[in-house]
Scaffold this active site. Structure first.
Site, PDB file in Angstrom:
ATOM      1  N   ASN A   1      58.197  46.597  45.940  1.00 26.60           N
ATOM      2  CA  ASN A   1      57.830  45.228  45.553  1.00 26.60           C
ATOM      3  C   ASN A   1      56.330  45.033  45.360  1.00 26.60           C
ATOM      4  O   ASN A   1      55.899  44.219  44.559  1.00 26.60           O
ATOM      5  CB  ASN A   1      58.382  44.206  46.553  1.00 26.60           C
ATOM      6  CG  ASN A   1      57.915  44.460  47.970  1.00 26.60           C
ATOM      7  OD1 ASN A   1      57.801  45.610  48.401  1.00 26.60           O
ATOM      8  ND2 ASN A   1      57.650  43.406  48.711  1.00 26.60           N
TER       9      ASN A   1
ATOM     10  N   GLU B   1      68.460  38.644  55.201  1.00 29.92           N
ATOM     11  CA  GLU B   1      67.297  38.593  54.318  1.00 29.92           C
ATOM     12  C   GLU B   1      67.754  38.598  52.865  1.00 29.92           C
ATOM     13  O   GLU B   1      68.576  39.414  52.461  1.00 29.92           O
ATOM     14  CB  GLU B   1      66.372  39.782  54.576  1.00 29.92           C
ATOM     15  CG  GLU B   1      65.072  39.693  53.788  1.00 29.92           C
ATOM     16  CD  GLU B   1      64.118  40.836  54.094  1.00 29.92           C
ATOM     17  OE1 GLU B   1      62.902  40.626  53.986  1.00 29.92           O
ATOM     18  OE2 GLU B   1      64.593  41.932  54.430  1.00 29.92           O
TER      19      GLU B   1
ATOM     20  N   GLU C   1      57.317  48.224  59.079  1.00 29.04           N
ATOM     21  CA  GLU C   1      57.429  46.798  58.749  1.00 29.04           C
ATOM     22  C   GLU C   1      58.708  46.628  57.962  1.00 29.04           C
ATOM     23  O   GLU C   1      58.848  47.182  56.864  1.00 29.04           O
ATOM     24  CB  GLU C   1      56.198  46.349  57.952  1.00 29.04           C
ATOM     25  CG  GLU C   1      56.058  44.826  57.889  1.00 29.04           C
ATOM     26  CD  GLU C   1      56.551  44.251  56.592  1.00 29.04           C
ATOM     27  OE1 GLU C   1      57.783  44.071  56.462  1.00 29.04           O
ATOM     28  OE2 GLU C   1      55.722  43.984  55.716  1.00 29.04           O
TER      29      GLU C   1
ATOM     30  N   LYS D   1      53.909  58.413  49.776  1.00 31.73           N
ATOM     31  CA  LYS D   1      55.117  58.488  48.955  1.00 31.73           C
ATOM     32  C   LYS D   1      55.488  57.067  48.535  1.00 31.73           C
ATOM     33  O   LYS D   1      56.037  56.300  49.317  1.00 31.73           O
ATOM     34  CB  LYS D   1      56.296  59.114  49.703  1.00 31.73           C
ATOM     35  CG  LYS D   1      57.444  59.468  48.729  1.00 31.73           C
ATOM     36  CD  LYS D   1      58.800  59.436  49.354  1.00 31.73           C
ATOM     37  CE  LYS D   1      59.453  58.074  49.342  1.00 31.73           C
ATOM     38  NZ  LYS D   1      59.850  57.595  47.990  1.00 31.73           N
ATOM     39  N   PRO D   2      55.200  56.704  47.288  1.00 31.96           N
ATOM     40  CA  PRO D   2      55.601  55.378  46.821  1.00 31.96           C
ATOM     41  C   PRO D   2      57.089  55.347  46.532  1.00 31.96           C
ATOM     42  O   PRO D   2      57.768  56.386  46.496  1.00 31.96           O
ATOM     43  CB  PRO D   2      54.784  55.214  45.531  1.00 31.96           C
ATOM     44  CG  PRO D   2      54.595  56.617  45.031  1.00 31.96           C
ATOM     45  CD  PRO D   2      54.491  57.488  46.258  1.00 31.96           C
TER      46      PRO D   2
ATOM     47  N   SER E   1      63.203  48.772  54.103  1.00 39.62           N
ATOM     48  CA  SER E   1      64.432  48.185  54.627  1.00 39.62           C
ATOM     49  C   SER E   1      64.590  48.450  56.115  1.00 39.62           C
ATOM     50  O   SER E   1      64.069  49.427  56.650  1.00 39.62           O
ATOM     51  CB  SER E   1      65.638  48.745  53.871  1.00 39.62           C
ATOM     52  OG  SER E   1      65.892  50.085  54.257  1.00 39.62           O
TER      53      SER E   1
ATOM     54  N   CYS F   1      57.846  40.012  51.677  1.00 33.82           N
ATOM     55  CA  CYS F   1      58.367  40.121  53.045  1.00 33.82           C
ATOM     56  C   CYS F   1      58.065  38.889  53.886  1.00 33.82           C
ATOM     57  O   CYS F   1      58.861  38.503  54.749  1.00 33.82           O
ATOM     58  CB  CYS F   1      57.822  41.379  53.721  1.00 33.82           C
ATOM     59  SG  CYS F   1      56.022  41.437  53.841  1.00 33.82           S
TER      60      CYS F   1
END
Length: 508
Positions: free
Chosen positions: A144, A376, A239, A167-168, A218, A273
């Site tokens: 995101n 969520e 997070e 690592k994206p 997640s 988030c």
């Protein structure tokens, strides 16, 4: 060790979520690429960690300016995320510049310098707390925020002297890869910052090999990562999202609160988030609040972002859904809410045409048993629930397994502050939303299922260090050490014990 369901070395096909256009194919890194990157990082880290703070800070400031000035950087960021140019430039890039400024300045220097402490009882000694880099830190970023939660999360560990392997997300790796190119182009120390684009296998391999892990994503994956880090006895910052509640009391500035609720709910199409996931409004003002929000939503401009290189500043408010499964989640939660008695006041469906879009949606008359109030959403859905009073609002807000952020709205600031202290969340705002992420001087983290560890503040920097305490003689009182050494060590003496017994009764 946990196992990812898919091992796939086929290239990553990166698409623009706002148009469906294929932007680029990227080789998919796996276990061997992570092994090689971590091995190179271990070789490079000692020299980087040995540099003075000022040298590392200067390198990170150079990179931040390069991001700001790179003519194609924002095009890359917007292209793979589908967000409006304002959110790419004035949220992601602005945040990265501000975080770099804070940590590379006096605040960072103070946080990492040797900390001298003076024991009261052993006044002949002093303690020197030394902050060492941990070694190689792995950062696993989400889709995101390709900059804000990816490279920006590398700034603190890099400044502490660690090497970083990033690592994206496999859905949005282009921004991180461009940053790695800029790092090399600037001639910054090789292999201190590396990017491995890959799927879950690469993330698993990273957790197995680094000295510390920083994950944003997640809850399911974050819990597995934290569990494996615990087995390896390495620190982990995870997070894991939130279900942030916005409490609007009857005496709140309603137009301001409504405007904030709409922004907080639909910024980046709700893929934030710390966004407002639940709105709890006191009964006497609920109808007016919903009407004000509906007016604000009607003004929103949604569509495919125009790239900055083509000149379109501020032409859009709401962009695309970056990750297509979020559309299904939003649709399912809306259907569940409507089946249980909620009203769709605005939006409610995906938008047709090319690209991945979902209309900003407001639900009224929601109840705590609905999925939209318990799970969520991470999408453009704003549920509004009536509550009889502030106490019930607080109870409903805290009835969640997550606790990342929240806000309280009232003209009575002391009352709002007292209510904020009762919210079970890592950060709470009084009469505002989202800006806690930009207050980099203060720590930001979650409680309960929202994760472990922190961003920001000196606390967010020092967690990337290994602490060592060195005890040495005090420069003025150290002459007492030989005397005390004779009195307090072998052979134990009755007179010393009597003296200490008297001291303990008198002093304590």
């Amino acid at each position: 060790m946990y196992k990812h369901q898919v091992t796939d070395a086929t290239p990553l096909v990166i698409r623009n979520p706002a148009t469906g256009e294929v932007l680029r194919e990227v080789p998919c890194g796996g276990m061997s690429q992570v092994d090689e990157a971590v091995a190179r990082a271990r070789v490079a880290q000692p020299a980087w960690g040995a540099l003075p703070f000022a040298a590392r800070a200067a390198a990170l400031r150079r990179l931040a300016r390069a991001l700001r000035d790179d003519p194609g950087f924002l095009d890359t960021l917007i292209g793979e995320s589908g967000k409006p140019s304002f959110e790419a430039e004035d949220m992601e890039l602005f945040y990265t510049l501000e975080l770099t400024r804070y940590y590379t300045g006096r605040a960072g220097r103070r946080a990492l310098r040797d900390d001298l402490r003076h024991p009261l009882i052993f006044a002949n000694k002093r303690a020197r707390v030394v902050y060492h880099p941990r070694g190689v830190v792995g950062v696993i970023g989400p889709w995101n925020w390709p900059l804000l939660n990816n490279y920006a999360d590398c700034v603190a560990p890099l400044l502490c002297g660690n090497a970083v392997v990033l690592k994206p997300s496999e859905h949005t790796p282009l921004t991180s890869l461009r940053i790695a190119e800029l790092w090399r182009t600037l001639g910054l120390p090789a292999d201190v910052l590396q990017v491995v684009a890959g799927r879950g296998e690469a993330g698993e391999a990273l957790v197995e090999r680094v000295d510390m892990i920083f994950f944003t994503g997640s809850q399911a994956v974050g819990r597995r990562i934290a569990g494996r880090a615990g087995e390896r006895l390495i620190p982990a910052v995870v997070e894991l999202g939130g279900k942030s509640a916005m409490i609007v009391l009857a005496d709140a500035d309603l137009p301001r609160a409504a405007h904030a609720a709409v922004w907080s709910s639909f910024a980046h199409s709700g893929q934030v988030c710390v966004r407002t996931e639940r709105v709890l409004v006191e009964e006497p003002v609920a109808e007016r609040f919903v009407a004000l929000c509906a007016d604000e939503i009607a003004k929103l401009r949604q569509g495919a972002p125009t790239l900055p290189s083509r000149g379109a500043d501020g032409d859009l408010d709401v962009g695309a859904i970056t990750f297509a499964p979020q559309i299904t989640r939003a649709r399912d939660q809306i259907a569940d809410a409507v089946a249980r008695g909620a009203r769709v006041v605005a939006g409610g469906a995906a938008r047709g045409g090319p690209g991945q879009f979902f209309a900003p949606t407001m639900l009224a008359d929601v109840t705590p048993d609905m999925a939209v109030m318990r799970e969520e959403t991470f999408g453009p859905v704003m549920p509004v629930m009536r509550v009889p009073n502030a106490e019930e609002a607080l109870r409903v807000a805290n009835d969640s397994p997550l606790g990342l952020s929240g806000s309280v709205w009232s003209r009575d600031v002391p009352r709002a502050r007292a209510l904020a202290r009762g919210l079970e969340a890592g950060s709470v705002l009084v009469n505002d939303v989202l800006v806690s992420y930009f207050c980099v001087e203060a720590p930001l983290g979650g409680v309960k299922g929202s994760g472990l560890g922190l961003r920001h503040g000196p606390e967010g920097l020092r967690q990337f260090c290994r602490l060592e305490t060195v005890i040495e003689d005090h420069p003025l009182l150290g002459w007492l050490s030989p005397l005390l050494g004779r009195e307090l060590t072998f052979p134990y003496k009755a007179r010393t014990q009597r003296l200490l017994r008297w001291f303990m009764r008198w002093f304590y």
